[in-house]
Motif scaffolding. Structure first.
Motif, short mmCIF file in Angstrom:
data_model
loop_
_atom_site.label_atom_id
_atom_site.label_comp_id
_atom_site.label_asym_id
_atom_site.label_seq_id
_atom_site.Cartn_x
_atom_site.Cartn_y
_atom_site.Cartn_z
N TYR A 21 0.87 -1.23 -0.08
CA TYR A 21 0.08 0.02 -0.08
C TYR A 21 1.00 1.13 0.14
O TYR A 21 1.66 1.36 0.82
N VAL A 22 0.84 1.99 -1.03
CA VAL A 22 1.79 3.14 -1.07
C VAL A 22 1.05 4.48 -1.15
O VAL A 22 -0.03 4.63 -1.70
N LEU A 23 1.48 5.27 -0.58
CA LEU A 23 1.10 6.74 -0.28
C LEU A 23 2.15 7.70 -0.78
O LEU A 23 3.20 7.66 -0.28
N ILE A 24 1.57 8.61 -1.70
CA ILE A 24 2.54 9.46 -2.21
C ILE A 24 1.94 10.82 -2.04
O ILE A 24 1.08 11.28 -2.07
N THR A 25 3.08 11.67 -1.41
CA THR A 25 2.97 13.01 -1.04
C THR A 25 3.08 13.87 -2.46
O THR A 25 3.93 13.45 -2.97
N GLN A 26 2.08 14.80 -2.41
CA GLN A 26 2.33 15.64 -3.83
C GLN A 26 2.75 17.07 -3.84
O GLN A 26 3.46 17.60 -4.59
#
Length: 191
Positions: A136-141
């Protein structure tokens, strides 16, 4: 992104029927429907960059890389979510024409200020009910930062954070790339 919640229960079947004709997307969580708003340009660029990289990497495999227009059905949690990017390698997903998948191995969410807490919390708990999910990957923009949560051999979720100069690794699909490729052409990000 959630902007409104109805106050009455609807069944998953009613949700799917309505979603097929709705001009906007909605996510479904335990009988409640939440309208989603459009994403901003950095969010879209990151999603397209990563989906393109993953699709190129997996083009000779049986895996599917899917964008934010496909739902992930989490039966045990009684939810339907639209992740920004999902990968499934399960034949039960790759051979069907359904408008959702059941067996993602990788799910990616690009964080927005209004959804970050939910994506890290309750949504992640819901996704953990998918027995097929490995990462599960969370990418900060707003900055170069990617958090990857992996299911280890002991059945525990462990996290690894990638920052500028790092090489992103997604073990579930044997993928590696410089993190800068994920953030290429993102407005406001200096590589």
């Amino acid at each position: 992104m959630f902007v409104s919640k109805n106050n009455f229960y609807i069944s998953p079947e009613e949700y799917l029927e309505g979603e097929r004709v709705s001009p906007i997307k909605h996510e479904y969580r335990r009988g409640h429907v939440y309208a989603m708003t459009g994403a901003k340009k950095p969010h879209i660029v990151i999603s397209v960059n990563l989906a393109s990289l993953l699709n190129n990497h997996l083009r000779e495999s049986s895996c599917l890389v899917l964008s934010s227009d496909i739902k992930v059905r989490l039966e045990e949690a009684n939810c339907y979510y639209y992740p920004d990017v999902a990968v499934t390698c399960d034949e039960r997903d790759t051979s069907t024409t359904e408008d959702f998948i059941l067996y993602p191995s990788l799910v990616v969410e690009v964080l927005s200020p209004s959804t970050a807490a939910f994506d890290r919390g309750d949504k992640f708990v819901d996704y953990q009910t998918a027995s097929s999910l490995q990462e599960y990957v969370l990418i900060t923009q707003s900055e170069i930062k990617i958090e990857c949560f992996r299911l280890n051999a002991e059945g525990n979720w462990v996290s690894q954070t990638y920052r500028q100069g790092d090489e992103l690794e997604l073990m579930s699909i044997d993928f590696r790339c410089p993190i800068a490729q994920v953030y290429q052409k993102v407005p406001g990000i200096i590589l």
